[in-house]
Write a protein that holds these residues in place. Structure first.
Motif, PDB file in Angstrom:
ATOM      1  N   ILE B 121       0.835  -1.194   0.000  1.00 42.85           N
ATOM      2  CA  ILE B 121       0.000   0.000   0.000  1.00 42.85           C
ATOM      3  C   ILE B 121       0.879   1.257   0.000  1.00 42.85           C
ATOM      4  CG2 ILE B 121      -0.354   0.480   2.468  1.00 42.85           C
ATOM      5  CD1 ILE B 121      -3.460   0.454   1.542  1.00 42.85           C
ATOM      6  N   ARG B 122       0.495   2.207  -0.825  1.00 45.21           N
ATOM      7  CA  ARG B 122       1.213   3.477  -0.876  1.00 45.21           C
ATOM      8  C   ARG B 122       0.250   4.609  -0.533  1.00 45.21           C
ATOM      9  NH1 ARG B 122       1.993   4.079  -5.876  1.00 45.21           N
ATOM     10  NH2 ARG B 122       1.469   2.012  -6.621  1.00 45.21           N
ATOM     11  N   PRO B 123       0.767   5.737  -0.081  1.00 51.94           N
ATOM     12  CA  PRO B 123      -0.112   6.849   0.303  1.00 51.94           C
ATOM     13  C   PRO B 123      -1.083   7.246  -0.815  1.00 51.94           C
ATOM     14  CG  PRO B 123       2.145   7.325   0.942  1.00 51.94           C
ATOM     15  CD  PRO B 123       2.191   6.050   0.171  1.00 51.94           C
ATOM     16  N   HIS B 125      -2.669   5.383  -2.861  1.00 46.40           N
ATOM     17  CA  HIS B 125      -3.847   4.514  -2.902  1.00 46.40           C
ATOM     18  C   HIS B 125      -4.972   5.046  -2.016  1.00 46.40           C
ATOM     19  CE1 HIS B 125      -0.857   1.165  -3.953  1.00 46.40           C
ATOM     20  NE2 HIS B 125      -1.565   1.421  -5.029  1.00 46.40           N
ATOM     21  N   LEU B 126      -4.607   5.828  -1.015  1.00 50.72           N
ATOM     22  CA  LEU B 126      -5.594   6.310  -0.047  1.00 50.72           C
ATOM     23  C   LEU B 126      -5.927   7.786  -0.263  1.00 50.72           C
ATOM     24  CD1 LEU B 126      -3.931   4.636   3.058  1.00 50.72           C
ATOM     25  CD2 LEU B 126      -5.980   3.830   1.898  1.00 50.72           C
ATOM     26  N   ASP B 127      -5.383   8.384  -1.305  1.00 49.13           N
ATOM     27  CA  ASP B 127      -5.567   9.822  -1.588  1.00 49.13           C
ATOM     28  C   ASP B 127      -4.853  10.723  -0.585  1.00 49.13           C
ATOM     29  OD1 ASP B 127      -7.341   9.449  -3.828  1.00 49.13           O
ATOM     30  OD2 ASP B 127      -8.933   9.003  -2.375  1.00 49.13           O
ATOM     31  N   VAL B 128      -3.670  10.345  -0.180  1.00 44.71           N
ATOM     32  CA  VAL B 128      -2.886  11.278   0.640  1.00 44.71           C
ATOM     33  C   VAL B 128      -2.128  12.185  -0.332  1.00 44.71           C
ATOM     34  CG1 VAL B 128      -1.033  11.526   2.334  1.00 44.71           C
ATOM     35  CG2 VAL B 128      -2.567   9.559   2.451  1.00 44.71           C
ATOM     36  N   PRO B 129      -2.398  13.495  -0.321  1.00 43.57           N
ATOM     37  CA  PRO B 129      -1.712  14.395  -1.256  1.00 43.57           C
ATOM     38  C   PRO B 129      -0.192  14.392  -1.020  1.00 43.57           C
ATOM     39  CG  PRO B 129      -3.489  15.538  -0.103  1.00 43.57           C
ATOM     40  CD  PRO B 129      -3.317  14.214   0.561  1.00 43.57           C
ATOM     41  N   ARG B 130       0.538  14.535  -2.127  1.00 43.27           N
ATOM     42  CA  ARG B 130       1.989  14.455  -2.067  1.00 43.27           C
ATOM     43  C   ARG B 130       2.596  15.454  -1.064  1.00 43.27           C
ATOM     44  NH1 ARG B 130       5.284  11.072  -4.748  1.00 43.27           N
ATOM     45  NH2 ARG B 130       3.420   9.840  -5.136  1.00 43.27           N
ATOM     46  N   VAL B 131       2.009  16.638  -0.995  1.00 44.80           N
ATOM     47  CA  VAL B 131       2.560  17.694  -0.135  1.00 44.80           C
ATOM     48  C   VAL B 131       2.545  17.274   1.346  1.00 44.80           C
ATOM     49  CG1 VAL B 131       0.333  18.894   0.022  1.00 44.80           C
ATOM     50  CG2 VAL B 131       2.429  20.183   0.398  1.00 44.80           C
ATOM     51  N   TYR B 195      -3.278   5.495   6.762  1.00 43.93           N
ATOM     52  CA  TYR B 195      -1.931   5.078   6.356  1.00 43.93           C
ATOM     53  C   TYR B 195      -1.050   4.835   7.585  1.00 43.93           C
ATOM     54  CZ  TYR B 195       2.328   4.707   3.657  1.00 43.93           C
ATOM     55  OH  TYR B 195       3.489   4.235   3.105  1.00 43.93           O
ATOM     56  N   VAL B 196      -1.133   5.733   8.550  1.00 50.41           N
ATOM     57  CA  VAL B 196      -0.351   5.598   9.787  1.00 50.41           C
ATOM     58  C   VAL B 196      -0.751   4.327  10.544  1.00 50.41           C
ATOM     59  CG1 VAL B 196      -0.098   6.602  12.106  1.00 50.41           C
ATOM     60  CG2 VAL B 196       0.270   8.028  10.090  1.00 50.41           C
ATOM     61  N   THR B 197      -2.051   4.045  10.574  1.00 47.92           N
ATOM     62  CA  THR B 197      -2.526   2.840  11.267  1.00 47.92           C
ATOM     63  C   THR B 197      -1.971   1.583  10.593  1.00 47.92           C
ATOM     64  OG1 THR B 197      -4.555   4.040  11.790  1.00 47.92           O
ATOM     65  CG2 THR B 197      -4.599   1.676  12.136  1.00 47.92           C
ATOM     66  N   ILE B 198      -1.912   1.600   9.273  1.00 49.27           N
ATOM     67  CA  ILE B 198      -1.357   0.442   8.557  1.00 49.27           C
ATOM     68  C   ILE B 198       0.139   0.311   8.863  1.00 49.27           C
ATOM     69  CG2 ILE B 198      -0.841  -0.486   6.256  1.00 49.27           C
ATOM     70  CD1 ILE B 198      -3.581   0.651   5.369  1.00 49.27           C
ATOM     71  N   LYS B 199       0.846   1.454   8.892  1.00 55.61           N
ATOM     72  CA  LYS B 199       2.264   1.400   9.228  1.00 55.61           C
ATOM     73  C   LYS B 199       2.475   0.859  10.641  1.00 55.61           C
ATOM     74  CE  LYS B 199       5.073   3.705   6.569  1.00 55.61           C
ATOM     75  NZ  LYS B 199       6.340   4.353   6.408  1.00 55.61           N
ATOM     76  N   ALA B 200       1.586   1.280  11.553  1.00 54.25           N
ATOM     77  CA  ALA B 200       1.774   0.941  12.963  1.00 54.25           C
ATOM     78  C   ALA B 200       1.372  -0.502  13.260  1.00 54.25           C
ATOM     79  CB  ALA B 200       0.966   1.891  13.842  1.00 54.25           C
ATOM     80  N   ILE B 242     -10.855  -3.362   3.142  1.00 51.20           N
ATOM     81  CA  ILE B 242     -10.087  -2.963   1.951  1.00 51.20           C
ATOM     82  C   ILE B 242     -10.154  -4.055   0.889  1.00 51.20           C
ATOM     83  CG2 ILE B 242      -7.696  -2.822   1.083  1.00 51.20           C
ATOM     84  CD1 ILE B 242      -7.064  -0.792   3.162  1.00 51.20           C
ATOM     85  N   ASN B 243     -10.501  -3.615  -0.319  1.00 50.24           N
ATOM     86  CA  ASN B 243     -10.468  -4.526  -1.467  1.00 50.24           C
ATOM     87  C   ASN B 243      -9.943  -3.739  -2.664  1.00 50.24           C
ATOM     88  OD1 ASN B 243     -12.586  -2.909  -2.329  1.00 50.24           O
ATOM     89  ND2 ASN B 243     -14.157  -4.359  -1.651  1.00 50.24           N
ATOM     90  N   ALA B 244      -9.995  -4.355  -3.841  1.00 52.30           N
ATOM     91  CA  ALA B 244      -9.439  -3.696  -5.018  1.00 52.30           C
ATOM     92  C   ALA B 244     -10.091  -2.333  -5.255  1.00 52.30           C
ATOM     93  CB  ALA B 244      -9.614  -4.593  -6.235  1.00 52.30           C
ATOM     94  N   SER B 245     -11.417  -2.284  -5.148  1.00 52.58           N
ATOM     95  CA  SER B 245     -12.097  -1.039  -5.522  1.00 52.58           C
ATOM     96  C   SER B 245     -11.851   0.065  -4.489  1.00 52.58           C
ATOM     97  CB  SER B 245     -13.592  -1.275  -5.738  1.00 52.58           C
ATOM     98  OG  SER B 245     -14.263  -1.279  -4.515  1.00 52.58           O
ATOM     99  N   SER B 246     -11.698  -0.293  -3.208  1.00 54.27           N
ATOM    100  CA  SER B 246     -11.475   0.780  -2.234  1.00 54.27           C
ATOM    101  C   SER B 246     -10.069   1.368  -2.359  1.00 54.27           C
ATOM    102  CB  SER B 246     -11.758   0.305  -0.805  1.00 54.27           C
ATOM    103  OG  SER B 246     -10.904  -0.729  -0.433  1.00 54.27           O
ATOM    104  N   LEU B 247      -9.189   0.701  -3.135  1.00 48.26           N
ATOM    105  CA  LEU B 247      -7.864   1.274  -3.394  1.00 48.26           C
ATOM    106  C   LEU B 247      -7.733   1.727  -4.850  1.00 48.26           C
ATOM    107  CD1 LEU B 247      -5.561  -1.311  -1.538  1.00 48.26           C
ATOM    108  CD2 LEU B 247      -6.475   0.833  -0.664  1.00 48.26           C
ATOM    109  N   SER B 248      -8.853   1.732  -5.593  1.00 45.67           N
ATOM    110  CA  SER B 248      -8.853   2.062  -7.025  1.00 45.67           C
ATOM    111  C   SER B 248      -7.801   1.249  -7.771  1.00 45.67           C
ATOM    112  CB  SER B 248      -8.592   3.554  -7.266  1.00 45.67           C
ATOM    113  OG  SER B 248      -9.348   4.339  -6.416  1.00 45.67           O
ATOM    114  N   MET B 249      -7.827  -0.043  -7.543  1.00 48.21           N
ATOM    115  CA  MET B 249      -6.842  -0.927  -8.143  1.00 48.21           C
ATOM    116  C   MET B 249      -7.590  -1.957  -8.987  1.00 48.21           C
ATOM    117  SD  MET B 249      -4.028  -2.798  -5.761  1.00 48.21           S
ATOM    118  CE  MET B 249      -2.907  -1.589  -5.094  1.00 48.21           C
ATOM    119  N   GLU B 250      -6.923  -2.469  -9.995  1.00 44.27           N
ATOM    120  CA  GLU B 250      -7.513  -3.574 -10.754  1.00 44.27           C
ATOM    121  C   GLU B 250      -7.632  -4.788  -9.828  1.00 44.27           C
ATOM    122  OE1 GLU B 250      -8.637  -3.916 -13.930  1.00 44.27           O
ATOM    123  OE2 GLU B 250      -8.424  -1.734 -14.077  1.00 44.27           O
TER     124      GLU B 250
END
Lengths: 201, 308
Positions: B121-123, B125-131, B195-200, B242-250
């Protein structure tokens, strides 16, 4: 707090709306623009509180922002549960956000608390040239659905205080301060129950 | 954040000292008989919660009228109830925390899901803005969540969550002040928290959230505290689903990522397993509140990697 709780009505207000509609800008404009002596306000990243005086009464808004991305839509019930009011925000220059707003209205009507006061805010009203959603059609829609509607601009502050003031007025009308049932003071015994199916599973 | 009630340090030793005073004998009796009353019934989370909440309300009234607290300020009274909550819940901890097999399973499920998601998982995928990308801040926030099992009292567990949220909050506020970035409220906050919860991968996330909701004094679970707690509850729900669609993934890409992650975790587990075997242990053990949990290595499904 400097003022005793007796004259303050706490009201949970939830913000719903698509990404980019300016939900939090609207709230920041309201929260930063108010000044009530001896009342503290909270400006967090996603939770805000602000008091508003209406005649001789005071409403303390506890404002819950929600994530507008479609992927987080199904989490919204956890946030609007128990809300006294909801502001559903769309962007007048983007008709897709209005479609989404109508979905929120439907959902709140179906699942929410019937006594929740709903306001519809057509934000970015300063960008008239780019308008995609007509004010007249929305007004008709709002009337049909028992919401009150205002076009707002977080940028110029148009109608920002007005929408919160109107909500506060309606809250006080529907649940006058004299009625202890309508007040949420510091103590709220037994008001909470854990819904294991929706929040912990 | 204004929630001074959540931040102020109630003096637990003051509470214990007052309880040792001969004049508190009646209070001590009431507390002891309340704790003992739990052993008469089978564990039932909702019922136990109601009993505790009622007890705290009753005791609040009793303490207010008690000779030892006659001249006590509002803060001192509040501190006494905080002390009481901590004392009682520490005593009842083993009975009330992760007390059903459903809770234990939910804890394992969410933790296992996170261990898989951590691989891919990358930021974005969850709509975390780059900034908002800031590994250092995220790490600090994750560390706060990981501390949650250091404590048994509901208030202290809740404080770990509040500290985590506060770090994220400060990060968002700082970025909106230092750059031209227009703050986007919960559109930014929730994705970062997830994202933080997944990291933790916080230990026993499900049981900790349930425990706080059931056994933290109701009058303290309001306003800002309630908002941030709700955010972590919704983060847990999102992660669980979490599934494919909740991460906008194929769909196929998501499945492939999950399978690769499973394979990688199995390899790591097998390596750990052989090390533990050398030291005379035959199962992978993870710390969970003093008890040990045994992860059965054979029980995990095996996957064969398909080469494309």
């Amino acid at each position: 707090m400097a003022t005793s709780g007796n004259n303050i009505k706490n009201a949970k207000l939830v913000l719903l709306g698509d990404v980019g509609t300016g939900k939090s800008s609207l709230v920041l404009r309201f929260v930063k623009g108010q000044f009530v002596e001896f009342q503290e306000s909270t400006i967090g990243a996603a939770f805000f509180s602000q008091t508003l005086a209406v005649n001789d009464q005071t409403v303390k808004f506890e404002i819950w922002d929600t994530a507008g991305q479609e992927r987080y839509h199904s989490l919204a019930p956890m946030y609007y549960r128990g809300a006294a009011a909801a502001i559903i925000v769309y962007d007048i220059t983007n008709s897709a956000t209005f479609t989404r707003a109508k979905k929120w209205v439907q959902e709140l009507q179906a699942q929410g608390n019937p006594s929740t006061i709903m306001a519809l805010a057509g934000n970015k009203a300063d960008l008239l040239e780019a308008r995609q959603v007509s004010a007249e059609a929305t007004q008709t829609y709002a009337q049909e659905n028992g919401l009150f509607f205002m076009e707002t601009s977080a940028k110029t502050a148009t109608n920002v205080n007005d929408i919160f003031y109107e909500i506060a007025k309606r809250l006080l009308q529907s649940q006058p301060l004299q009625n202890p049932q309508g007040m949420i003071l510091t103590d709220r015994p037994a008001a909470r129950s854990v819904n294991t199916t929706s929040c912990c599973s | 954040m204004d929630s001074s009630s959540a931040l102020s340090q109630p003096n637990f030793y003051d509470f214990l000292n007052r309880m040792r005073h001969p004049a508190s004998a009646d209070l001590v009796r009431a507390i002891k008989s309340f704790i003992v009353s739990f052993s008469f019934h089978a564990t039932d989370a909702d019922n136990d919660s109601r009993k505790l909440q009622d007890f705290l309300v009753t005791m609040e009234t009793t303490i207010k009228e008690h000779p030892l607290w006659v001249h006590a300020s509002h803060e001192e009274l509040d501190s006494a109830i905080e002390g009481l909550e901590k004392y009682v819940m520490t005593k009842l901890f083993n009975r009330t925390f992760a007390s059903s097999s459903e809770d234990v399973k939910a804890d394992l499920d969410v933790s296992e899901k996170i261990r898989l998601l951590q691989h891919f998982i990358r930021p974005d995928h969850l709509d975390v803005p780059r900034v908002l990308h800031n590994e250092a801040s995220w790490l600090f926030a994750a560390k706060e969540l990981q501390k949650i099992n250091t404590f048994k009292a509901p208030r202290e567990k809740l404080l770990c969550i509040m500290n985590c949220c506060r770090i994220i909050n400060n990060l968002l506020l700082n970025i909106s002040m230092s750059s031209n970035y227009v703050p986007a409220g919960a559109d930014d906050f929730l994705p970062v928290l997830i994202y933080v919860t997944i990291k933790a991968n916080p230990p026993q996330l499900h049981s900790n959230l349930k425990f706080i909701q059931l056994f933290r004094r109701n009058s303290k679970l309001v306003s800002e505290v309630e908002y941030y707690l709700t955010n972590l509850i919704s983060a847990e729900t999102f992660i669980t689903n979490i599934n494919a669609s909740s991460l906008s993934m194929e769909e196929s890409e998501f499945e492939k990522n999950m399978q690769l992650a499973k394979l990688a975790n199995e390899e790591t587990a097998a390596r750990h397993g052989s090390i533990l075997q050398l030291s005379g242990d035959d199962a992978l053990t993870t710390r969970r509140h003093g008890k040990e949990i045994h992860v059965n290595l054979e029980g995990q499904p095996r996957y064969i990697m398909v080469k494309k």
